[in-house]
Design a protein around this motif. Structure first.
Motif, PDB file in Angstrom:
ATOM      1  N   ILE A  54       0.872  -1.131   0.046  1.00 37.51           N
ATOM      2  CA  ILE A  54       0.009  -0.014  -0.024  1.00 37.51           C
ATOM      3  C   ILE A  54       0.942   1.254  -0.006  1.00 37.51           C
ATOM      4  N   THR A  55       0.615   2.056  -1.057  1.00 31.77           N
ATOM      5  CA  THR A  55       1.288   3.375  -0.928  1.00 31.77           C
ATOM      6  C   THR A  55       0.569   4.502  -1.481  1.00 31.77           C
ATOM      7  N   THR A  56       1.059   5.863  -1.410  1.00 33.49           N
ATOM      8  CA  THR A  56       0.437   7.035  -1.735  1.00 33.49           C
ATOM      9  C   THR A  56       0.661   7.315  -2.982  1.00 33.49           C
ATOM     10  N   GLU A  57       1.345   6.632  -4.143  1.00 31.73           N
ATOM     11  CA  GLU A  57       1.727   7.126  -5.064  1.00 31.73           C
ATOM     12  C   GLU A  57       1.656   5.801  -6.159  1.00 31.73           C
ATOM     13  N   PRO A  58       1.104   5.848  -7.232  1.00 34.22           N
ATOM     14  CA  PRO A  58       1.196   4.432  -8.224  1.00 34.22           C
ATOM     15  C   PRO A  58       2.768   4.444  -8.727  1.00 34.22           C
ATOM     16  N   SER A  59       2.929   3.057  -8.959  1.00 33.11           N
ATOM     17  CA  SER A  59       4.275   2.553  -9.472  1.00 33.11           C
ATOM     18  C   SER A  59       4.337   3.114 -11.004  1.00 33.11           C
ATOM     19  N   LYS A  60       5.422   3.443 -11.356  1.00 33.24           N
ATOM     20  CA  LYS A  60       6.103   3.880 -12.666  1.00 33.24           C
ATOM     21  C   LYS A  60       6.788   2.760 -13.354  1.00 33.24           C
ATOM     22  N   MET A  61       6.923   1.693 -12.666  1.00 31.64           N
ATOM     23  CA  MET A  61       7.711   0.380 -13.200  1.00 31.64           C
ATOM     24  C   MET A  61       6.767  -0.408 -13.869  1.00 31.64           C
ATOM     25  N   ASP A  62       7.250  -0.790 -14.955  1.00 29.36           N
ATOM     26  CA  ASP A  62       6.288  -1.545 -15.958  1.00 29.36           C
ATOM     27  C   ASP A  62       5.972  -2.898 -15.487  1.00 29.36           C
ATOM     28  N   GLY A 121       4.004  11.783   0.953  1.00 29.93           N
ATOM     29  CA  GLY A 121       4.591  11.513  -0.671  1.00 29.93           C
ATOM     30  C   GLY A 121       4.704  12.928  -1.478  1.00 29.93           C
ATOM     31  N   ILE A 122       5.168  12.622  -2.624  1.00 26.56           N
ATOM     32  CA  ILE A 122       5.582  13.858  -3.604  1.00 26.56           C
ATOM     33  C   ILE A 122       4.244  14.537  -4.136  1.00 26.56           C
ATOM     34  N   ASP A 123       3.055  13.923  -4.400  1.00 29.37           N
ATOM     35  CA  ASP A 123       1.815  14.403  -4.838  1.00 29.37           C
ATOM     36  C   ASP A 123       1.202  15.285  -3.399  1.00 29.37           C
ATOM     37  N   PHE A 124       1.284  14.762  -2.411  1.00 29.51           N
ATOM     38  CA  PHE A 124       0.847  15.433  -1.259  1.00 29.51           C
ATOM     39  C   PHE A 124       1.610  16.932  -1.066  1.00 29.51           C
ATOM     40  N   SER A 125       3.013  16.794  -1.105  1.00 33.51           N
ATOM     41  CA  SER A 125       3.810  17.892  -0.915  1.00 33.51           C
ATOM     42  C   SER A 125       3.715  19.064  -1.872  1.00 33.51           C
ATOM     43  N   GLN A 145       1.925  31.757   1.715  1.00 35.41           N
ATOM     44  CA  GLN A 145       3.607  32.257   1.727  1.00 35.41           C
ATOM     45  C   GLN A 145       4.367  30.841   1.958  1.00 35.41           C
ATOM     46  N   GLU A 146       5.486  30.892   1.682  1.00 36.61           N
ATOM     47  CA  GLU A 146       6.342  29.691   1.905  1.00 36.61           C
ATOM     48  C   GLU A 146       6.358  29.384   3.496  1.00 36.61           C
ATOM     49  N   ILE A 147       6.264  28.193   3.866  1.00 36.79           N
ATOM     50  CA  ILE A 147       6.198  27.983   5.267  1.00 36.79           C
ATOM     51  C   ILE A 147       7.614  27.311   5.735  1.00 36.79           C
ATOM     52  N   LEU A 148       8.262  27.483   6.809  1.00 37.60           N
ATOM     53  CA  LEU A 148       9.269  26.526   7.011  1.00 37.60           C
ATOM     54  C   LEU A 148       8.623  25.693   8.268  1.00 37.60           C
ATOM     55  N   PRO A 149       8.971  24.442   8.236  1.00 43.13           N
ATOM     56  CA  PRO A 149       8.383  23.452   9.125  1.00 43.13           C
ATOM     57  C   PRO A 149       9.469  23.305  10.361  1.00 43.13           C
ATOM     58  N   ILE A 150       8.772  23.308  11.545  1.00 40.62           N
ATOM     59  CA  ILE A 150       9.805  23.004  12.611  1.00 40.62           C
ATOM     60  C   ILE A 150      10.330  21.688  12.565  1.00 40.62           C
ATOM     61  N   LEU A 151       9.609  20.807  11.909  1.00 41.90           N
ATOM     62  CA  LEU A 151      10.263  19.355  11.961  1.00 41.90           C
ATOM     63  C   LEU A 151       9.318  18.665  10.553  1.00 41.90           C
ATOM     64  N   THR A 152      10.112  17.783   9.853  1.00 40.37           N
ATOM     65  CA  THR A 152       9.723  17.136   8.842  1.00 40.37           C
ATOM     66  C   THR A 152       9.712  15.594   9.374  1.00 40.37           C
ATOM     67  N   THR A 153       8.563  14.802   9.402  1.00 40.91           N
ATOM     68  CA  THR A 153       8.595  13.413   9.874  1.00 40.91           C
ATOM     69  C   THR A 153       7.756  12.422   8.934  1.00 40.91           C
ATOM     70  N   SER A 154       8.062  11.411   8.997  1.00 41.41           N
ATOM     71  CA  SER A 154       6.923  10.433   8.294  1.00 41.41           C
ATOM     72  C   SER A 154       5.975   9.593   9.120  1.00 41.41           C
ATOM     73  N   SER A 155       6.328  10.243  10.523  1.00 44.47           N
ATOM     74  CA  SER A 155       5.263   9.449  11.479  1.00 44.47           C
ATOM     75  C   SER A 155       4.164  10.259  11.801  1.00 44.47           C
ATOM     76  N   ALA A 156       2.841  10.071  11.565  1.00 41.44           N
ATOM     77  CA  ALA A 156       2.021  10.617  11.982  1.00 41.44           C
ATOM     78  C   ALA A 156       1.403  10.721  13.263  1.00 41.44           C
ATOM     79  N   LEU A 157       1.947   9.784  14.248  1.00 43.73           N
ATOM     80  CA  LEU A 157       1.649   9.751  15.444  1.00 43.73           C
ATOM     81  C   LEU A 157       2.585  10.742  16.347  1.00 43.73           C
ATOM     82  N   MET A 158       3.980  10.676  15.677  1.00 44.10           N
ATOM     83  CA  MET A 158       4.846  11.598  16.348  1.00 44.10           C
ATOM     84  C   MET A 158       4.261  13.204  16.194  1.00 44.10           C
ATOM     85  N   ALA A 159       3.941  13.409  14.960  1.00 43.50           N
ATOM     86  CA  ALA A 159       3.437  14.727  14.523  1.00 43.50           C
ATOM     87  C   ALA A 159       2.184  14.986  15.613  1.00 43.50           C
TER      88      ALA A 159
END
Length: 135
Positions: free
Chosen positions: A1-9, A43-47, A56-70
């Motif tokens: 399960i992923t947030t972006e479709p595969s580009k591999m044939d 994922g890239i599409d989300f960003s 305006q451009e916003i600088l995050p105080i933290l970037t994480t891949s954990s929704a629970l941590m955020a």
């Protein structure tokens, strides 16, 4: 399960659902007009959609891949982040930051095109879709 479709044939991608993400904050009040932003790597599409939400451009105080941590950091930082809308039912302390709208995040099932488990994969996807229809 992923947030972006595969580009591999050699891989097959099938969209199985969409998760609405809402910019939320903790109930904690802050005197600052500006809130800290915690960036979640959905994922890239989300960003790309995320950037369109801010004037305006916003600088995050933290970037994480954990929704629970955020989510845990929202209270201590008086910040905000994009989390699944359904989390607001489970965690009443989460409040939407208005007037931003939801970002719909697609989820894809991905498997090898010549997989010997093709029927099982489709059965799982069908049962997943049936369970989603009941909600």
């Amino acid at each position: 399960i992923t947030t972006e479709p595969s580009k591999m044939d050699e891989l097959v991608s099938e969209r199985i659902t969409t998760i609405p993400l809402q910019l939320v904050m903790s109930e904690r009040k802050t005197s600052d007009k500006k809130r800290a932003y915690i960036s979640l790597d959905w994922g890239i599409d989300f960003s790309q959609q995320e950037k369109e939400c801010f004037t305006q451009e916003i600088l995050p105080i933290l970037t994480t891949s954990s929704a629970l941590m955020a989510k845990q950091l929202l209270r201590t930082t008086a910040g905000c982040t994009f989390l699944p809308e359904s989390w607001q039912k489970q965690h009443p302390e989460l409040k939407p930051v208005l007037p931003l709208q939801s970002i719909n995040l697609p989820l894809y099932a991905i498997w090898l095109q010549n997989s010997e488990h093709h029927q099982l994969i489709h059965k799982l996807i069908s049962s997943f879709n049936a369970a989603e229809d009941l909600e």
